[in-house]
Scaffold this motif. Structure first.
Motif, PDB file in Angstrom:
ATOM      1  N   ALA A   1      42.073  40.205  39.024  1.00  0.00           N
ATOM      2  CA  ALA A   1      41.116  39.124  38.794  1.00  0.00           C
ATOM      3  C   ALA A   1      41.652  37.798  39.338  1.00  0.00           C
ATOM      4  O   ALA A   1      40.906  37.017  39.928  1.00  0.00           O
ATOM      5  N   TYR A   2      42.948  37.554  39.139  1.00  0.00           N
ATOM      6  CA  TYR A   2      43.500  36.270  39.567  1.00  0.00           C
ATOM      7  C   TYR A   2      43.670  36.201  41.071  1.00  0.00           C
ATOM      8  O   TYR A   2      43.529  35.140  41.681  1.00  0.00           O
TER       9      TYR A   2
ATOM     10  N   VAL B   1      40.222  35.458  42.330  1.00  0.00           N
ATOM     11  CA  VAL B   1      39.794  34.074  42.130  1.00  0.00           C
ATOM     12  C   VAL B   1      40.550  33.155  43.083  1.00  0.00           C
ATOM     13  O   VAL B   1      39.978  32.193  43.618  1.00  0.00           O
TER      14      VAL B   1
ATOM     15  N   ARG C   1      38.869  33.590  46.461  1.00  0.00           N
ATOM     16  CA  ARG C   1      37.557  32.932  46.464  1.00  0.00           C
ATOM     17  C   ARG C   1      37.724  31.426  46.592  1.00  0.00           C
ATOM     18  O   ARG C   1      37.002  30.771  47.335  1.00  0.00           O
TER      19      ARG C   1
ATOM     20  N   GLN D   1      33.717  30.956  39.263  1.00  0.00           N
ATOM     21  CA  GLN D   1      34.908  30.340  38.681  1.00  0.00           C
ATOM     22  C   GLN D   1      35.970  30.171  39.768  1.00  0.00           C
ATOM     23  O   GLN D   1      36.165  31.042  40.593  1.00  0.00           O
TER      24      GLN D   1
END
Lengths: 399, 289
Positions: free
Chosen positions: B78-79, B82, B85, B245
């Protein structure tokens, strides 16, 4: 040139690591299970005020006329007691905890997801409720709860409560929803139109829904989840993600979304619905059959306060029938003091906010700080602590 | 005379005259302490904090060395997602700003009459006059998928999401790109462009072979602004990003309960920025600024 950059970088790294290494000796042990710190309450009697009091409060809880000259219950307190009040407000429980930890405040209005951290962090002292005459009139449903009492010792005075409701756009949903299912189930017709709360504590909302839909998991308290139960809640939140239009942390943003219809259902506060309905009846609020999370706030006293008399005078004043009624109406919540209900300007305030219908609150689960030691009394497992709630929430939101 | 020569001031002056190093040290002491105290030291402290941990219950800092924060950062997909992104948004915003800023600056610097230039600069800077939040909330109204300005005017809106984030960040940071590019374009001597035309190059060729290489350092300078500002932003994405996010939001979510992890995430943007500046340095653009 490049080598010099490298040298500077390496130098900083070495210095940094050295610093990190040095201080490892002074660190206290981290993973010990929390034990209630030993502390004794003020024995009384409450005497003359010390002349000053520093208050840390949710906005709307300690209004001194600076927001609106007509909204002022701090000045009468100053006149009655001679305690000059200094008010500082905060926006989230985490902010409150950080500010209070830094010190300098005598009393704080703590929600349940901050209060236990304050107790175990040894930052607040037990409260001698016999020195707070108005405590007698507090609704019994608010007394001696997990978030204000540890091992039978009271750590504060209940202030008021509210539920996190299902808010919905009345144009899109002509019938009042009775279940949270359209916010959770994969086949929901509301894909892209759902607005959950943007905070780790929202994991508890998933747990509340699981309590009703997957009783096999055996969840009895949504803040007391072992790893299996916690993983199920996270899986439900993953399932919800495609349905989400926006997560909200700013209630004005959510009110705007619900009013325009870009959001059809969301979890939120009565205050949010009232804001959206300022001109027109656009947003409905209901508590679905599965129950809901909620908040119950507690006034607490700093462990090292130098103004203990003023603090006790404040605790008693803020839950007195007249003042508690004013706050409950201004903020939009159920008051803690039974006698407030006769004194609200809107005669139906207590009925609308269910202050005196104890049945309403039986399936409202107030925000509580999750701890490793399970809050529901289980001792054969350890529960997922709040820090891991935040870590999982951050990861969920980032994926 | 002799009394003046022996006054402390004169002696001090004499000392400084003889010791060049001390003179420079004295002059640099103030700015350097500013730089070290307010820029370098906090960065070092951030980096150090990233190797600490917190008490799982009270959230209090525990100063014990651990690499667990970075392990979490680099093992949880997930990190990594992110971070990529965020990088993607920063690159996209920078590219869009470049594409918009070059023709605008070209017009302002070389086509518009000198009389109009101050007005054009003032107009271009107007986005900086209003509060950041007011502007982003206005964009929220524009992008709103139900009854928003776009939706009610054109019947279509991309809604809240990455498109909205890139558009709004581009709007916010464009002036920071235009200003250096405009100054760069203005500083190109007209004679060079005339010479290129005299030698038979078309306008397009002159632009590509003469003007663009000469303003390249300005483009790089502008891109450092737009890239770094986009990289650290977390409010725009909260307001118009829907459920999107960025790295800044992860820091925001973690810092009060888990400061060391937040510091580790924040070091990630520092690392990306150092990587970007190193890449920029390789092009040599910084030497010609």
């Amino acid at each position: 040139m490049r080598s010099r950059w490298l040298k500077i970088g390496a130098g900083l790294t070495v210095a940094g690591l050295a610093l990190a290494g040095c201080s490892s000796d002074s660190g206290s042990s981290s993973e010990s299970s929390p034990a209630a710190p030993e502390a004794s309450a003020f024995a009384g009697p409450v005497g003359e005020g010390e002349g000053q009091l520093s208050v840390l409060a949710w906005p709307g809880y300690a209004e001194d006329g600076s927001t609106d000259p007509a909204i002022d219950w701090v000045t009468p307190f100053e006149e009655q007691t001679g305690c000059q009040v200094d008010v500082k407000t905060f926006g989230t429980s985490n902010e409150a905890f950080d500010l209070f930890k830094k010190g300098g405040y005598d009393v704080v209005s703590a929600s349940g997801d901050a209060s236990l951290r304050l107790v175990y962090g040894d930052l607040v002292q037990p409260v001698n409720t016999s020195l707070v005459p108005n405590y007698a009139d507090i609704f019994p449903g608010l007394k001696d709860k997990q978030w204000n009492t540890v091992d039978g010792v009271n750590y504060g005075i209940p202030h008021g409560r509210g539920a996190n409701l299902l808010l919905y756009n009345m144009e899109a949903q002509t019938e009042e929803p009775t279940s949270w299912k359209d916010m959770w189930e994969a086949d929901s017709p509301l894909a892209g139109k759902v607005a959950p709360y943007d905070d780790a504590i929202y994991i508890a909302d998933a747990a509340v829904y699981l309590m009703a839909t997957q009783p096999d998991l055996g969840i009895t308290n949504p803040y007391s989840l072992d790893q299996t139960q916690f993983d199920a809640a996270i899986a439900l939140l993953e399932q919800q993600k495609p349905l989400v239009g926006e997560y909200w942390a700013d209630y004005a943003k959510q009110a705007n979304g619900l009013a325009t219809g870009s959001i059809v259902q969301g979890q939120g506060w009565q205050l949010t619905a009232n804001t959206a309905n300022a001109d027109d009846e656009l947003v409905g609020a209901t508590k679905p059959t599965e129950g809901a999370t909620g908040w119950s706030d507690t006034w607490m006293v700093a462990k090292d306060t130098a103004n203990v008399n003023c603090s006790y005078l404040w605790l008693d004043y803020i839950v007195s029938p007249e003042v508690n009624a004013q706050i409950a109406e201004y903020f939009g919540e159920a008051p803690a003091n039974e006698k407030s209900c006769a004194l609200t300007e809107n005669e139906d305030h207590c009925a609308q906010f269910h202050a005196d219908t104890e049945d309403y609150w039986t399936n409202v689960y107030y925000w509580t700080t999750p701890t490793e030691q399970c809050l529901d009394g289980r001792t054969d497992v350890t529960c997922v602590p709040y820090k891991d709630w935040v870590a999982s929430w951050t990861s969920l939101r980032s994926s | 005379m002799s009394s003046v020569a022996s006054s402390p001031v004169r002696r001090w002056q004499g000392y400084l005259h003889r010791h060049g190093g001390m003179r420079i040290a004295g002059l640099l002491a103030l700015p350097m302490s500013w730089l070290v105290l307010l820029y370098i030291l906090p960065l070092a402290m951030l980096f150090v904090t990233a190797f600490w941990t917190t008490d799982s219950f009270t959230g209090e800092l525990v100063r014990a060395f651990t690499t667990e924060n970075f392990q979490r950062l680099f093992t949880d997909p997930a990190y990594i997602t992110v971070a990529l992104r965020t990088l993607g948004v920063a690159v996209a915003v920078t590219l869009v700003c470049l594409v918009l800023a070059v023709p605008i600056s070209l017009f302002m610097a070389r086509v518009a009459s000198p009389r109009w230039q101050p007005l054009l600069i003032a107009l271009m800077l107007t986005p900086l006059w209003a509060s950041y939040l007011v502007k982003v909330y206005a964009w929220r109204v524009i992008f709103s998928p139900e009854g928003g300005v776009l939706e009610s005017t054109f019947g279509f809106s991309p809604g809240f999401g990455w498109v909205a984030v890139v558009v709004v960040l581009t709007y916010l940071w464009l002036p920071y790109m235009i200003l250096p590019v405009y100054v760069g374009m203005q500083n190109v001597p007209q004679s060079l462009l005339d010479a290129s035309a005299d030698l038979g190059a078309s306008s397009a060729k002159t632009f590509r072979r003469v003007l663009l290489p000469m303003v390249f350092p300005s483009l790089v300078a502008g891109s450092i602004f737009t890239f770094s500002l986009s990289l650290g932003d977390y409010i725009t994405v909260q307001l118009v990003g829907g459920k999107a996010q960025m790295l800044g939001n992860v820091v925001y979510q973690s810092f009060s309960t888990d400061l060391p992890f937040a510091a580790a995430v924040a070091s990630m943007t520092v690392i990306i920025m150092i990587g970007y500046l190193t890449a920029v340095r390789r092009t040599g653009a910084l030497d010609n600024l």
